[in-house]
Scaffold this active site. Structure first.
Site, PDB file in Angstrom:
ATOM      1  NE  ARG A   1      -3.595  -1.117   2.822  1.00 53.73           N
ATOM      2  CZ  ARG A   1      -4.333  -0.971   3.933  1.00 53.73           C
ATOM      3  NH1 ARG A   1      -3.763  -1.063   5.094  1.00 53.73           N
ATOM      4  NH2 ARG A   1      -5.621  -0.791   3.864  1.00 53.73           N
TER       5      ARG A   1
ATOM      6  CE  LYS B   1      -2.726  -2.139  -4.185  1.00 59.14           C
ATOM      7  NZ  LYS B   1      -1.899  -1.097  -3.563  1.00 59.14           N
TER       8      LYS B   1
ATOM      9  CB  CYS C   1      -1.398   1.625  -8.531  1.00 57.73           C
ATOM     10  SG  CYS C   1       0.364   1.371  -8.291  1.00 57.73           S
TER      11      CYS C   1
HETATM   12  N1  SAJ Z   1      -4.079  12.086  -9.050  1.00 55.41           N
HETATM   13  C1  SAJ Z   1      -4.996  13.063  -9.463  1.00 55.41           C
HETATM   14  N2  SAJ Z   1      -5.762  13.678  -8.483  1.00 55.41           N
HETATM   15  C2  SAJ Z   1      -5.639  13.372  -7.159  1.00 55.41           C
HETATM   16  C3  SAJ Z   1      -4.687  12.368  -6.767  1.00 55.41           C
HETATM   17  C4  SAJ Z   1      -3.931  11.745  -7.742  1.00 55.41           C
HETATM   18  O1  SAJ Z   1      -5.142  13.381 -10.641  1.00 55.41           O
HETATM   19  O2  SAJ Z   1      -6.339  13.973  -6.348  1.00 55.41           O
HETATM   20  C5  SAJ Z   1      -3.293  11.378 -10.086  1.00 55.41           C
HETATM   21  C6  SAJ Z   1      -1.785  11.517  -9.924  1.00 55.41           C
HETATM   22  O3  SAJ Z   1      -1.298  12.677 -10.543  1.00 55.41           O
HETATM   23  C7  SAJ Z   1      -1.280  10.242 -10.632  1.00 55.41           C
HETATM   24  C8  SAJ Z   1      -2.362   9.237 -10.271  1.00 55.41           C
HETATM   25  O4  SAJ Z   1      -3.523   9.990  -9.920  1.00 55.41           O
HETATM   26  O5  SAJ Z   1      -1.248  10.420 -12.032  1.00 55.41           O
HETATM   27  C9  SAJ Z   1      -1.986   8.293  -9.129  1.00 55.41           C
HETATM   28  O6  SAJ Z   1      -1.228   8.980  -8.175  1.00 55.41           O
HETATM   29  P1  SAJ Z   1      -1.435   8.697  -6.591  1.00 55.41           P
HETATM   30  O7  SAJ Z   1      -0.477   9.548  -5.864  1.00 55.41           O
HETATM   31  O8  SAJ Z   1      -2.839   8.842  -6.275  1.00 55.41           O
HETATM   32  O9  SAJ Z   1      -1.115   7.162  -6.389  1.00 55.41           O
HETATM   33  P2  SAJ Z   1       0.073   6.151  -6.786  1.00 55.41           P
HETATM   34  O10 SAJ Z   1      -0.337   5.441  -8.014  1.00 55.41           O
HETATM   35  O11 SAJ Z   1       1.388   6.803  -6.782  1.00 55.41           O
HETATM   36  O12 SAJ Z   1      -0.038   5.172  -5.526  1.00 55.41           O
HETATM   37  C10 SAJ Z   1      -1.272   4.518  -5.265  1.00 55.41           C
HETATM   38  C11 SAJ Z   1      -1.575   4.657  -3.771  1.00 55.41           C
HETATM   39  N3  SAJ Z   1      -2.940   4.216  -3.523  1.00 55.41           N
HETATM   40  C12 SAJ Z   1      -3.767   4.953  -2.783  1.00 55.41           C
HETATM   41  O13 SAJ Z   1      -3.448   6.029  -2.290  1.00 55.41           O
HETATM   42  C13 SAJ Z   1      -5.152   4.392  -2.559  1.00 55.41           C
HETATM   43  C14 SAJ Z   1      -0.559   3.858  -2.954  1.00 55.41           C
HETATM   44  O14 SAJ Z   1      -0.925   3.860  -1.591  1.00 55.41           O
HETATM   45  C15 SAJ Z   1      -0.530   2.420  -3.471  1.00 55.41           C
HETATM   46  O15 SAJ Z   1       0.385   1.627  -2.768  1.00 55.41           O
HETATM   47  C16 SAJ Z   1      -0.151   2.443  -4.936  1.00 55.41           C
HETATM   48  O16 SAJ Z   1      -1.157   3.148  -5.655  1.00 55.41           O
HETATM   49  C17 SAJ Z   1      -0.071   1.004  -5.467  1.00 55.41           C
HETATM   50  O17 SAJ Z   1       1.076   0.549  -5.643  1.00 55.41           O
HETATM   51  O18 SAJ Z   1      -1.099   0.387  -5.578  1.00 55.41           O
END
Ligand code: SAJ
Length: 431
Positions: A157, A210, A264
């Site tokens: 996570r 997950k 993810c």
């Molecule tokens: N994003 C938006 N708006 C937001 C938040 C994110 O447009 O409000 C975009 C980001 O720019 C990016 C994408 O979403 O392109 C994903 O970024 P993120 O920071 O939300 O997540 P990841 O992919 O880096 O990590 C996620 C996390 N999951 C959650 O927060 C529920 C992390 O905890 C997980 O471990 C990871 O996926 C995974 O490996 O599954």
């Protein structure tokens, strides 16, 4: 359990920190990877994964002889009591799950599986994969789960750029093929995290937890993106409206942007869609949320075209400077980045495209069919488009927008500051 030997299959963004943390907890750990380059780098105490603190941790545990890496997974399984699988699970072109790496790692493990062993899957998988895909492979050995060996699932996570901290502090969810497997896995992860260890009823529940987490975030981002596009059409600044709405005690609207990237959120919801539809249950909201987020790079394209036209220019023949290839700020990871479909669309519409990203490997940028250029050069474009919220870009000032048009798709810069200088400033949710 303290004298257990652990083998971790997959030394990527999650596998290597997992292996190193188990090694620091005192276990003898063998890291297994198909890449000889990765194995060689780890064995000289270096981390092939750019993650804060990981280089130092790998150097420490390799130096102490607690972590070693190999491409020989069968021997690693033969020598170990616990085998942890942390390999990638991408989607196929039809958005169905590709479990080939999990299957290959499991087949390797089965060649070294022994009575008393525990197999733990950490890779994100569709619900039911452990029982329907992994277990049959392991039982082909003639050994039986629950009697001869254990099987458990625990999802990672951790957030990139904060992985080690989150692995040692986030709560851990664990599901087992039986109570004993779940208990063994809980004790094991209790040695690397200070967070709560939550044992759920069964292995499929842990798999679903997950997927729910990432789907929750992806769907909420889709809502924010849809609201942003609607606000633009009504002349409302969605970023300011969302800030105000989030003062409500029960509202937590996410942040609109150019799309959802990474390995993810852009993938995991499809694992639920796949299994739901196989069971005849429509996953309308989840599938639609994916469609909304995948449409955002093309919404950015519309904003660019419209802004250029408002300055009397056509997109075809205009020079567009794209800032950011990484899927989010301050990471080097460009997997499933929204920048890729935008760049392809700009090129297909006849724009001259240059790209800047101080974090992403220039080789990767070249593979998108564009030239990686220094920031100054990208800023000397008819239209500048900020796609990734890297810290470096927060220093951009109106004077630097030479062409007079700035599309800032992330809410990280103040529109008024640019508009006061006569800059055409647009953004997602910024009319
Ligand atoms: N994003 C938006 N708006 C937001 C938040 C994110 O447009 O409000 C975009 C980001 O720019 C990016 C994408 O979403 O392109 C994903 O970024 P993120 O920071 O939300 O997540 P990841 O992919 O880096 O990590 C996620 C996390 N999951 C959650 O927060 C529920 C992390 O905890 C997980 O471990 C990871 O996926 C995974 O490996 O599954």
């Amino acid at each position: 359990m303290d004298n257990y030997r652990i083998a971790v299959f997959g030394l990527g963004h999650i596998g290597l920190p997992t292996a190193a943390l188990f090694a620091r907890a005192g276990f003898d750990v063998t890291g297994v990877d198909i890449s000889t380059e990765t194995v060689e780098k780890v064995n000289i105490g270096k981390s092939p994964v750019p993650e804060p603190g990981l280089d130092e941790l790998v150097a420490e545990v390799v130096g102490k002889g607690k972590l070693r890496a190999t491409v020989d997974g069968v021997s690693a399984a033969e020598e170990s009591n616990v085998m942890v699988v942390v390999v990638p699970t991408p989607v196929n072109s039809d958005n169905t799950s590709d479990l080939s790496a999990v299957i290959s790692a499991t087949e390797t493990i089965s060649k070294g599986l022994k009575k008393g062993d525990l197999v733990i899957i950490e890779s994100t998988v569709p619900p039911g994969a452990c029982e329907n895909v992994v277990l049959p492979i392991l039982e082909k050995t003639g050994l039986r789960a629950s009697g001869d060996f254990g099987l458990a699932y625990t999802p990672e996570r951790a957030l990139p750029n904060n992985t080690l901290h989150e692995m040692q502090n986030n709560a851990r969810v664990i599901g087992g093929i039986d109570g004993k497997s779940a208990e063994m896995a809980a004790q094991l992860y209790g040695k690397v995290t200070r967070g709560e260890v939550i044992v759920v009823d069964d292995i499929i529940t842990a798999e679903m937890v997950k997927l729910m987490e990432n789907t929750y975030r992806d769907t909420n981002i889709a809502l924010a993106n849809e609201l942003a596009v609607i606000c633009e059409s009504l002349g409302i600044d969605a970023i300011k409206a969302i800030e105000a709405a989030n003062h409500h005690p029960r509202v937590n609207l996410h942040t609109p942007g150019p799309g959802v990237g990474g390995h993810c959120l852009s993938i995991d919801p499809y694992f639920i869609v796949e299994m739901a539809e196989k069971h005849g249950v429509p996953a309308r909201l989840i599938r639609t949320a994916r469609e909304v987020n995948e449409s955002m790079p093309f919404h950015v394209l519309d904003i660019i075209r419209d802004a250029l036209e408002s300055a009397g220019r056509d997109l075809a023949g205009s020079r567009v400077g794209v800032l950011g290839v990484a899927y989010k700020g301050d990471v080097a990871d460009a997997r499933k980045t929204p920048t890729r479909p935008l760049v392809a669309a700009l090129i297909s519409e006849g724009a001259e495209v240059v790209v800047n990203d101080p974090h992403v490997d220039p080789v990767l940028i070249k593979k998108m069919g564009v030239e990686p250029v220094p920031l100054e050069e990208a800023l000397e474009s008819d239209c500048v488009v900020l796609m990734t919220d890297h810290s470096e870009y927060l220093e951009i000032t109106p004077e630097m927008i030479v062409g007079g048009i700035f599309i800032c798709t992330r809410p990280v810069l103040d529109p008024e500051k640019f508009r006061e200088h006569g800059i055409i400033f647009r953004g997602v949710g910024r009319p």
